[in-house]
Write a protein that holds these residues in place. Structure first.
Motif, PDB file in Angstrom:
ATOM      1  N   GLY B  20       0.676  -1.237   0.066  1.00  0.00           N
ATOM      2  CA  GLY B  20      -0.010   0.059  -0.176  1.00  0.00           C
ATOM      3  C   GLY B  20       0.770   1.296  -0.053  1.00  0.00           C
ATOM      4  O   GLY B  20       0.205   2.429   0.214  1.00  0.00           O
ATOM      5  N   PRO B 157       6.907   7.726   4.312  1.00  0.00           N
ATOM      6  CA  PRO B 157       7.973   8.197   5.324  1.00  0.00           C
ATOM      7  C   PRO B 157       8.105   7.155   6.849  1.00  0.00           C
ATOM      8  O   PRO B 157       8.990   7.504   7.254  1.00  0.00           O
ATOM      9  CB  PRO B 157       7.365   9.331   5.463  1.00  0.00           C
ATOM     10  CG  PRO B 157       6.654   9.814   4.508  1.00  0.00           C
ATOM     11  CD  PRO B 157       5.923   8.697   3.973  1.00  0.00           C
ATOM     12  N   GLN B 158       6.796   6.518   6.904  1.00  0.00           N
ATOM     13  CA  GLN B 158       6.976   6.260   8.399  1.00  0.00           C
ATOM     14  C   GLN B 158       7.921   5.089   8.571  1.00  0.00           C
ATOM     15  O   GLN B 158       8.285   4.107   7.563  1.00  0.00           O
ATOM     16  CB  GLN B 158       5.677   5.471   8.787  1.00  0.00           C
ATOM     17  CG  GLN B 158       4.335   6.183   8.533  1.00  0.00           C
ATOM     18  CD  GLN B 158       3.585   5.364   7.459  1.00  0.00           C
ATOM     19  OE1 GLN B 158       3.949   5.299   6.331  1.00  0.00           O
ATOM     20  NE2 GLN B 158       2.281   5.035   7.661  1.00  0.00           N
ATOM     21  N   ALA B 159       8.259   4.736  10.062  1.00  0.00           N
ATOM     22  CA  ALA B 159       9.396   3.808  10.325  1.00  0.00           C
ATOM     23  C   ALA B 159       8.769   2.314  10.054  1.00  0.00           C
ATOM     24  O   ALA B 159       9.609   1.549   9.687  1.00  0.00           O
ATOM     25  CB  ALA B 159       9.498   3.871  11.732  1.00  0.00           C
ATOM     26  N   VAL B 160       7.256   2.255  10.015  1.00  0.00           N
ATOM     27  CA  VAL B 160       7.193   0.861   9.935  1.00  0.00           C
ATOM     28  C   VAL B 160       7.122   0.511   8.391  1.00  0.00           C
ATOM     29  O   VAL B 160       7.404  -0.635   8.088  1.00  0.00           O
ATOM     30  CB  VAL B 160       5.370   0.693  10.375  1.00  0.00           C
ATOM     31  CG1 VAL B 160       4.419   1.259   9.193  1.00  0.00           C
ATOM     32  CG2 VAL B 160       5.307  -0.937  10.580  1.00  0.00           C
ATOM     33  N   GLY B 163      11.146   0.283   7.768  1.00  0.00           N
ATOM     34  CA  GLY B 163      11.485  -1.143   8.145  1.00  0.00           C
ATOM     35  C   GLY B 163      11.398  -2.249   7.272  1.00  0.00           C
ATOM     36  O   GLY B 163      12.217  -3.054   7.159  1.00  0.00           O
ATOM     37  N   MET B 186       3.333   9.633  -0.535  1.00  0.00           N
ATOM     38  CA  MET B 186       2.495   9.958   0.548  1.00  0.00           C
ATOM     39  C   MET B 186       3.151  10.921   1.511  1.00  0.00           C
ATOM     40  O   MET B 186       3.275  10.787   2.772  1.00  0.00           O
ATOM     41  CB  MET B 186       1.917   8.879   1.179  1.00  0.00           C
ATOM     42  CG  MET B 186       1.312   7.928   0.281  1.00  0.00           C
ATOM     43  SD  MET B 186       0.077   6.729   1.050  1.00  0.00           S
ATOM     44  CE  MET B 186       0.011   5.219  -0.185  1.00  0.00           C
ATOM     45  N   PHE B 189       1.199  16.284   3.066  1.00  0.00           N
ATOM     46  CA  PHE B 189      -0.106  16.580   2.334  1.00  0.00           C
ATOM     47  C   PHE B 189      -0.426  18.293   2.607  1.00  0.00           C
ATOM     48  O   PHE B 189      -0.367  18.776   3.560  1.00  0.00           O
ATOM     49  CB  PHE B 189      -1.445  15.715   3.130  1.00  0.00           C
ATOM     50  CG  PHE B 189      -2.717  16.278   2.541  1.00  0.00           C
ATOM     51  CD1 PHE B 189      -3.644  16.967   3.542  1.00  0.00           C
ATOM     52  CD2 PHE B 189      -3.220  16.362   1.293  1.00  0.00           C
ATOM     53  CE1 PHE B 189      -4.772  17.325   2.942  1.00  0.00           C
ATOM     54  CE2 PHE B 189      -4.232  16.598   0.843  1.00  0.00           C
ATOM     55  CZ  PHE B 189      -5.290  17.230   1.867  1.00  0.00           C
ATOM     56  N   GLU B 196      -1.740  24.669   4.158  1.00  0.00           N
ATOM     57  CA  GLU B 196      -0.697  24.230   5.170  1.00  0.00           C
ATOM     58  C   GLU B 196      -0.560  22.847   4.937  1.00  0.00           C
ATOM     59  O   GLU B 196      -1.350  21.923   4.505  1.00  0.00           O
ATOM     60  CB  GLU B 196      -1.333  24.523   6.604  1.00  0.00           C
ATOM     61  CG  GLU B 196      -1.487  25.690   7.019  1.00  0.00           C
ATOM     62  CD  GLU B 196      -0.321  26.425   7.398  1.00  0.00           C
ATOM     63  OE1 GLU B 196      -0.334  27.785   7.431  1.00  0.00           O
ATOM     64  OE2 GLU B 196       0.913  25.525   7.624  1.00  0.00           O
ATOM     65  N   CYS B 197       0.826  22.508   5.302  1.00  0.00           N
ATOM     66  CA  CYS B 197       1.263  21.331   4.969  1.00  0.00           C
ATOM     67  C   CYS B 197       1.215  20.184   6.361  1.00  0.00           C
ATOM     68  O   CYS B 197       1.659  20.829   7.409  1.00  0.00           O
ATOM     69  CB  CYS B 197       2.743  21.113   4.392  1.00  0.00           C
ATOM     70  SG  CYS B 197       3.184  19.592   4.343  1.00  0.00           S
ATOM     71  N   THR B 198       0.562  19.202   6.150  1.00  0.00           N
ATOM     72  CA  THR B 198       0.754  18.288   7.359  1.00  0.00           C
ATOM     73  C   THR B 198       1.411  17.000   7.055  1.00  0.00           C
ATOM     74  O   THR B 198       0.847  16.375   5.927  1.00  0.00           O
ATOM     75  CB  THR B 198      -0.477  17.848   7.635  1.00  0.00           C
ATOM     76  OG1 THR B 198      -1.649  18.874   7.945  1.00  0.00           O
ATOM     77  CG2 THR B 198      -0.789  17.039   8.991  1.00  0.00           C
ATOM     78  N   ILE B 200       1.084  13.579   7.423  1.00  0.00           N
ATOM     79  CA  ILE B 200       0.022  12.773   7.844  1.00  0.00           C
ATOM     80  C   ILE B 200       0.877  11.290   8.298  1.00  0.00           C
ATOM     81  O   ILE B 200       0.546  10.505   9.181  1.00  0.00           O
ATOM     82  CB  ILE B 200      -1.167  12.428   7.091  1.00  0.00           C
ATOM     83  CG1 ILE B 200      -1.740  13.522   6.823  1.00  0.00           C
ATOM     84  CG2 ILE B 200      -1.928  11.293   7.469  1.00  0.00           C
ATOM     85  CD1 ILE B 200      -2.770  13.383   5.871  1.00  0.00           C
ATOM     86  N   PHE B 201       1.916  10.886   7.339  1.00  0.00           N
ATOM     87  CA  PHE B 201       2.529   9.811   7.490  1.00  0.00           C
ATOM     88  C   PHE B 201       3.905   9.862   8.041  1.00  0.00           C
ATOM     89  O   PHE B 201       5.108   9.256   7.563  1.00  0.00           O
ATOM     90  CB  PHE B 201       2.512   8.887   6.297  1.00  0.00           C
ATOM     91  CG  PHE B 201       1.092   8.502   6.034  1.00  0.00           C
ATOM     92  CD1 PHE B 201       0.430   8.866   4.863  1.00  0.00           C
ATOM     93  CD2 PHE B 201       0.393   7.582   6.907  1.00  0.00           C
ATOM     94  CE1 PHE B 201      -0.798   8.336   4.365  1.00  0.00           C
ATOM     95  CE2 PHE B 201      -1.006   7.417   6.426  1.00  0.00           C
ATOM     96  CZ  PHE B 201      -1.627   7.488   5.191  1.00  0.00           C
ATOM     97  N   SER B 202       4.272  10.777   9.047  1.00  0.00           N
ATOM     98  CA  SER B 202       5.681  11.324   9.175  1.00  0.00           C
ATOM     99  C   SER B 202       6.325  11.762   8.235  1.00  0.00           C
ATOM    100  O   SER B 202       5.639  12.197   7.121  1.00  0.00           O
ATOM    101  CB  SER B 202       6.140  10.111   9.885  1.00  0.00           C
ATOM    102  OG  SER B 202       7.401  10.372  10.523  1.00  0.00           O
ATOM    103  N   LEU B 223       1.180  13.521  -1.040  1.00  0.00           N
ATOM    104  CA  LEU B 223      -0.355  12.983  -1.006  1.00  0.00           C
ATOM    105  C   LEU B 223      -1.047  14.120  -1.758  1.00  0.00           C
ATOM    106  O   LEU B 223      -1.021  15.270  -1.522  1.00  0.00           O
ATOM    107  CB  LEU B 223      -1.051  12.899   0.382  1.00  0.00           C
ATOM    108  CG  LEU B 223      -0.763  11.727   1.103  1.00  0.00           C
ATOM    109  CD1 LEU B 223      -0.999  11.939   2.609  1.00  0.00           C
ATOM    110  CD2 LEU B 223      -1.446  10.497   0.369  1.00  0.00           C
TER     111      LEU B 223
END
Lengths: 387, 266
Positions: B20, B157-160, B163, B186, B189, B196-198, B200-202, B223
């Motif tokens: 995903g 971007p997230q660690a999971v 990994g 992703m 966003f 504004e930028c958030t 979401i997934f680190s 995103l």
């Protein structure tokens, strides 16, 4: 499956995918549930046949060896299945699985006293587990591990004891989500001790992630080896008494899924939660997962639509980044319960990133109501079942 | 017999340990970008359980025909500049599940590699399922004689995710597959309402991984709801949304691939 004949009229030399039967039979019968050893299927018997505690009788918890173990069947520490590729690749296609050189062949190294123990009735390691539920999705990355984790945390907050069995052997996400990815697996008389996430011991985990020596180690296994480890995970983890065992799965409908459902069947799982995101491409895959459940007789507890909308923390406007409503429509179309929509929530992502307890620490966050509602429906369902 | 891959100039795989993260998205957008640079592109979708590619070009109801050389890939339009092969075209109903163990999957992948009459292509992009399993081993084995250019690894971007992608890097190393680079998808966003930028997934995990592993970092794709919508409807994002937030990153990735192949031939 259909391959149409050529338009030009010349006779094609092959008209069906290699190894498949005509018409749709190849897509409708889960092969793993048919009789093993069918021609062309080449299902080697799994390496693991003997409960590990019969190979080494020990009353003590033993630590893993520093030297890397090379097989999941090694008895004196539950660590490090083979992580390197097995060269050459072609040598494993259709060949019977060679027992790992370090693992004693079933029966050959047992002493008489050990052999006797094999015939004593053993209480199954799943006997103390009240409810088993699977978290599935045809699609990857929709949030199966996230939902498994948050469901476990919610159930814990309702006073339940929960275990999570992570059967995603290539991409084990669960340990990291509880910040215990560096923990080891120990053994006891009944088998492998699951990893507890805290002193409370109210949530316990088992994952191949704990068995890998280095974070870069890749599990590049073909089906038979994966199946063997999954059988061990189901049979040999000493869960003790649990209210719920949540089984987190990899995406798809393949070896892991067939093996997991087969291995759990005697324990009558409660059913499966299917996770999707709103977009058509996810829903398309999850429809196939519904077919899988139907074919394997696995009850569908409901569908969760994850990443369903994003409320900007700056301006509070909602944007449907991944479209909207596909999960709810699918539930209606398939006649299964819709358990809820979980929005995209940066605090949830951050919580998982850091292995925190989202349910405890972020009760005002946007994903909180949906997640706790899902857990409540599961609890209500089990109450109904027992009454 | 002339091999069906003899007319294919460059083969590249799109991999990720994680599900995903956008492998099919990146495969699709890369194909569209390369087409816009005048190239002929094929996409081979070896995700047998979750074939996403047909839907992303709105050809999921098309059939596969045969010819003397084998199976004819599905063309996405009259232009015939993008052609596809996927198990998605071979399933009778959208609900049909492919519940196969390894050997059967391996057999079909071998057929996909050997029996699709691609003709002459500049690029063949191979979209893969997540993980490091039967499909990946079989695909790499089957493609090995044709010397693939290499692999693009996609992460979020997230660690999971990172990994899992680290393990995919190990897979590439073990199989001798060159890593062309890492794409961080992703990645942030930008709210269309307030700009504004958030994250979401680190943030930044992909770039760090590329640095740590010593492989090129091909870029961060944000995103982009217009990208999601475009894929949902099977549209040509590169043609229709040149001002959208994901456009620069996606075209930049394609450009680096093109530059790499130019370097290779000179």
């Amino acid at each position: 499956m259909q391959i149409l004949q050529t338009c030009s009229g010349s006779a094609p030399s092959r008209c069906l995918p290699y190894g498949t039967r005509p018409r749709s039979s190849c897509t409708s019968v889960p092969d793993g549930l048919a009789a093993p050893g069918k021609a062309g299927q080449a299902e080697p018997r799994p390496v693991v046949q003997v409960p590990t505690d019969a190979l080494k009788i020990s009353r003590h918890l033993t630590r893993r060896d520093q030297g890397a173990l090379t097989s999941a069947t090694r008895s004196h520490a539950g660590k490090a299945p083979k992580t390197a590729l097995e060269p050459p690749f072609s040598g494993f296609e259709g060949h019977p699985q060679q027992p790992n050189a370090t693992a004693p062949l079933p029966g050959t190294l047992l002493r008489a006293s050990d052999a006797l123990l094999l015939f004593l009735p053993e209480r199954s390691n799943l006997a103390g587990v009240r409810h088993i539920l699977l978290v599935l999705s045809g699609k990857g990355g929709v949030g199966k591990s996230t939902i498994s984790t948050e469901l476990a945390l919610s159930l814990r907050h309702s006073g339940k004891k929960v275990g999570i069995l992570d059967v995603d052997l290539c991409g084990p996400s669960i340990p990291r989500m509880f910040r215990v990815q560096d923990n080891d697996v120990h053994q006891c008389d009944s088998g492998w001790v699951p990893v507890f996430v805290d002193q409370d011991k109210s949530i316990s985990l088992m994952s191949i992630g704990f068995l890998l020596e280095k974070p870069d180690d890749a599990v590049v296994w073909r089906g038979p080896k994966k199946n063997a480890l999954i059988k061990q995970f189901v049979a040999d983890v000493a869960w003790g008494d649990l209210d719920f065992l949540i089984v987190d799965t990899p995406p798809g409908t393949s070896d892991e899924h067939i093996s997991t459902v087969e291995a759990l069947r005697p324990y009558k799982p409660l059913g499966a939660i299917l996770v999707t995101t709103p977009q058509a491409v996810s829903v398309g895959d999850v429809r196939r997962e519904l077919t899988f459940c139907k074919k394997t007789g696995l009850r569908v507890l409901g569908i969760v639509e994850n990443m369903s909308g994003f409320v900007c923390p700056h301006c509070s406007e909602c944007t449907n980044i991944f479209s909207k409503g596909g999960g709810e429509e699918l539930a209606k179309h398939a006649g299964v319960p819709f358990l809820g929509s979980v929005p995209l929530d940066p605090q949830l992502s951050q919580s998982l990133e850091e292995g925190r307890d989202f349910i405890q620490e972020f009760p005002k966050s946007s994903a909180f109501p949906a997640l706790t509602h899902i857990a409540q429906q599961i609890l209500d369902g089990t109450l109904q079942q027992s009454s | 017999e002339r091999s069906n891959l003899a007319g294919v100039r460059h083969i590249l795989l799109v991999l990720s340990g994680k599900g995903g993260v956008g492998k099919s998205t990146i495969s699709t957008e890369l194909a569209l970008s390369l087409r816009h640079s005048g190239k002929k592109v094929g996409i081979l979708d070896v995700d047998l359980c979750g074939p996403s590619i047909p839907r992303m070009f709105r050809v999921q109801d098309n059939d596969v025909h045969q010819c003397d050389s084998g199976w004819v890939p599905v063309f996405v339009d009259q232009d015939k500049s993008i052609s596809l092969m996927s198990i998605g075209f071979l399933l009778e109903k959208p609900d049909d599940a492919v519940v196969w163990r390894g050997p059967k999957k391996n057999a079909l992948i071998k057929q996909f590699v050997a029996d699709v009459a691609w003709g002459d292509l500049d690029f063949l992009i191979v979209d893969t399922p997540p993980g490091t399993s039967d499909e990946h081993i079989s695909t790499v084995e089957a493609l090995r004689p044709y010397k693939p250019l290499g692999a693009i690894l996609v992460t979020t971007p997230q660690a999971v995710s990172v990994g899992d992608v680290r393990r995919e890097l190990t897979f590439c190393k073990k199989t001798g597959l060159r890593v062309l680079g890492i794409v961080e998808n992703m990645s942030g966003f930008v709210c269309p309402h307030c700009s504004e930028c958030t994250n979401i997934f680190s943030k930044g995990g992909g770039e760090e991984l590329a640095k740590h592993a010593g492989v090129p970092f091909l870029g961060s794709v944000p995103l982009d709801p217009q990208l999601s919508q475009s894929l949902e409807e099977g549209r040509d994002f590169i043609q229709e949304f040149p001002k959208s937030s994901a456009f620069p990153a996606l075209t930049h990735i394609a450009q680096q691939i093109l530059d790499g192949t130019l370097q290779q031939s000179s």
